[in-house]
Design a protein around this motif. Structure first.
Motif, PDB file in Angstrom:
ATOM      1  N   THR A   1     -20.689 -12.273  54.087  1.00  0.00           N
ATOM      2  CA  THR A   1     -20.657 -10.980  53.389  1.00  0.00           C
ATOM      3  C   THR A   1     -20.460  -9.830  54.369  1.00  0.00           C
ATOM      4  O   THR A   1     -19.717  -8.877  54.080  1.00  0.00           O
ATOM      5  CB  THR A   1     -21.956 -10.787  52.585  1.00  0.00           C
TER       6      THR A   1
ATOM      7  N   ILE B   1     -16.839 -11.527  45.677  1.00  0.00           N
ATOM      8  CA  ILE B   1     -17.451 -10.228  45.960  1.00  0.00           C
ATOM      9  C   ILE B   1     -16.438  -9.103  45.750  1.00  0.00           C
ATOM     10  O   ILE B   1     -16.753  -8.065  45.147  1.00  0.00           O
ATOM     11  CB  ILE B   1     -18.008 -10.203  47.393  1.00  0.00           C
TER      12      ILE B   1
ATOM     13  N   LEU C   1     -16.956  -8.678  55.321  1.00  0.00           N
ATOM     14  CA  LEU C   1     -16.108  -8.050  54.284  1.00  0.00           C
ATOM     15  C   LEU C   1     -15.244  -6.877  54.776  1.00  0.00           C
ATOM     16  O   LEU C   1     -14.062  -6.827  54.425  1.00  0.00           O
ATOM     17  CB  LEU C   1     -17.022  -7.620  53.140  1.00  0.00           C
TER      18      LEU C   1
ATOM     19  N   VAL D   1     -25.488  -5.551  54.723  1.00  0.00           N
ATOM     20  CA  VAL D   1     -26.207  -6.524  53.893  1.00  0.00           C
ATOM     21  C   VAL D   1     -27.708  -6.416  54.108  1.00  0.00           C
ATOM     22  O   VAL D   1     -28.187  -6.456  55.240  1.00  0.00           O
ATOM     23  CB  VAL D   1     -25.743  -7.958  54.207  1.00  0.00           C
TER      24      VAL D   1
ATOM     25  N   LEU E   1     -28.442  -9.314  49.189  1.00  0.00           N
ATOM     26  CA  LEU E   1     -28.305 -10.774  49.133  1.00  0.00           C
ATOM     27  C   LEU E   1     -29.695 -11.384  48.998  1.00  0.00           C
ATOM     28  O   LEU E   1     -30.572 -11.130  49.819  1.00  0.00           O
ATOM     29  CB  LEU E   1     -27.628 -11.289  50.402  1.00  0.00           C
TER      30      LEU E   1
ATOM     31  N   TRP F   1     -16.222 -17.079  48.449  1.00  0.00           N
ATOM     32  CA  TRP F   1     -17.365 -16.162  48.343  1.00  0.00           C
ATOM     33  C   TRP F   1     -16.899 -14.714  48.448  1.00  0.00           C
ATOM     34  O   TRP F   1     -17.263 -13.862  47.629  1.00  0.00           O
ATOM     35  CB  TRP F   1     -18.362 -16.519  49.428  1.00  0.00           C
ATOM     36  N   LEU F   2     -16.065 -14.427  49.446  1.00  0.00           N
ATOM     37  CA  LEU F   2     -15.582 -13.065  49.651  1.00  0.00           C
ATOM     38  C   LEU F   2     -14.679 -12.619  48.505  1.00  0.00           C
ATOM     39  O   LEU F   2     -14.717 -11.458  48.093  1.00  0.00           O
ATOM     40  CB  LEU F   2     -14.846 -12.973  50.989  1.00  0.00           C
TER      41      LEU F   2
END
Length: 244
Positions: A22, A114, A25, A29, A7, A110-111
């Motif tokens: 993140t 990803i 998840l 990270v 990130l 966002w997830l």
């Protein structure tokens, strides 16, 4: 095994939000605040995905992606930016990013992005820009907004009031420095530094629901040379800070 993700985000508030989202998840990270830090982390670890801010203090996200690709890595990459200008998002796609995301955005979106990127384009990968129209649009109008929009902040942080409070403390700790940088850049007529500082602040405003300040930032980005707009920004910042 949980994926390892890089990130890259220079704004502390945005980085804290995006890293926490993140990691949920779940994922491991590695967080970087600059191009130099990102290159060092990418050289030390293999990553399943790169999440790269479009604007960094020592270069652009597109420059960073090009340097990472020059090393031979084919890791998928998503770009994230506070800009909602379609031309900027199209330029990021042309630079090789799989998809782009406009900040602020809820943790769920966002997830989801990803997960699509990790799945790969042949297995329901990230959608093209044109199908994510909700991500692109004009900055919000500068109406007589409340200082804080709790509903927006709770939506971004999955309804967790404790996380909202923690993120706001971080945001407020950084705000005086951000305000001073913006005022100094405006006074010096340094439009590049002014736009960079406003870009960093804008996403943070959205993540914590700093509605009045966020609208003032958007106005100043649109009219960086207008003295009354700068005054409006300073007033909104003062209203947002504790004890105002």
């Amino acid at each position: 095994m949980n994926p390892r993700i890089l990130l890259v985000e220079d704004d502390p508030t945005s980085r804290a939000f995006l890293q926490a989202a993140t990691e949920s998840l779940p994922a491991q990270v590695d967080a970087a605040a600059s191009m130099a830090e990102a290159l060092a982390l990418a050289g030390a670890h293999a990553h399943a995905l790169w999440l790269i801010d479009a604007n960094l203090p020592d270069g652009s996200g597109s420059e960073l992606l090009a340097r990472l690709r020059a090393g031979g890595a084919s890791t998928p990459a998503l770009a994230h930016t506070a800009s909602r200008e379609r031309a900027e998002h199209q330029a990021l796609l042309a630079a090789g990013f799989l998809a782009t995301l406009a900040k602020p955005l809820p943790a769920g979106e966002w997830l989801a992005a990803i997960r699509r990127a990790l799945a790969g384009p042949d297995r329901g990968g990230a959608e093209p820009l044109e199908s994510g129209a909700h991500r692109i649009g004009q900055p919000p109008a500068d109406y007589d907004l409340a200082v804080w929009d709790d509903a927006q902040a709770l939506s971004a942080l999955a309804g967790d009031a404790g996380n909202v409070a923690a993120m706001r403390r971080l945001f407020l700790a950084e705000l005086p420095g951000a305000r001073d940088s913006i005022v100094a850049a405006a006074a010096a007529g340094d439009l590049e530094a002014l736009r960079a500082a406003l870009h960093r602040l804008e996403a943070g405003c959205g993540f914590v629901g700093a509605a009045r300040l966020g609208a003032a930032v958007a106005r100043l980005r649109a009219s960086p040379g207008a003295g009354e707009v700068l005054q409006g920004f300073e007033s909104a910042a003062q209203d947002t800070l504790p004890g105002a």
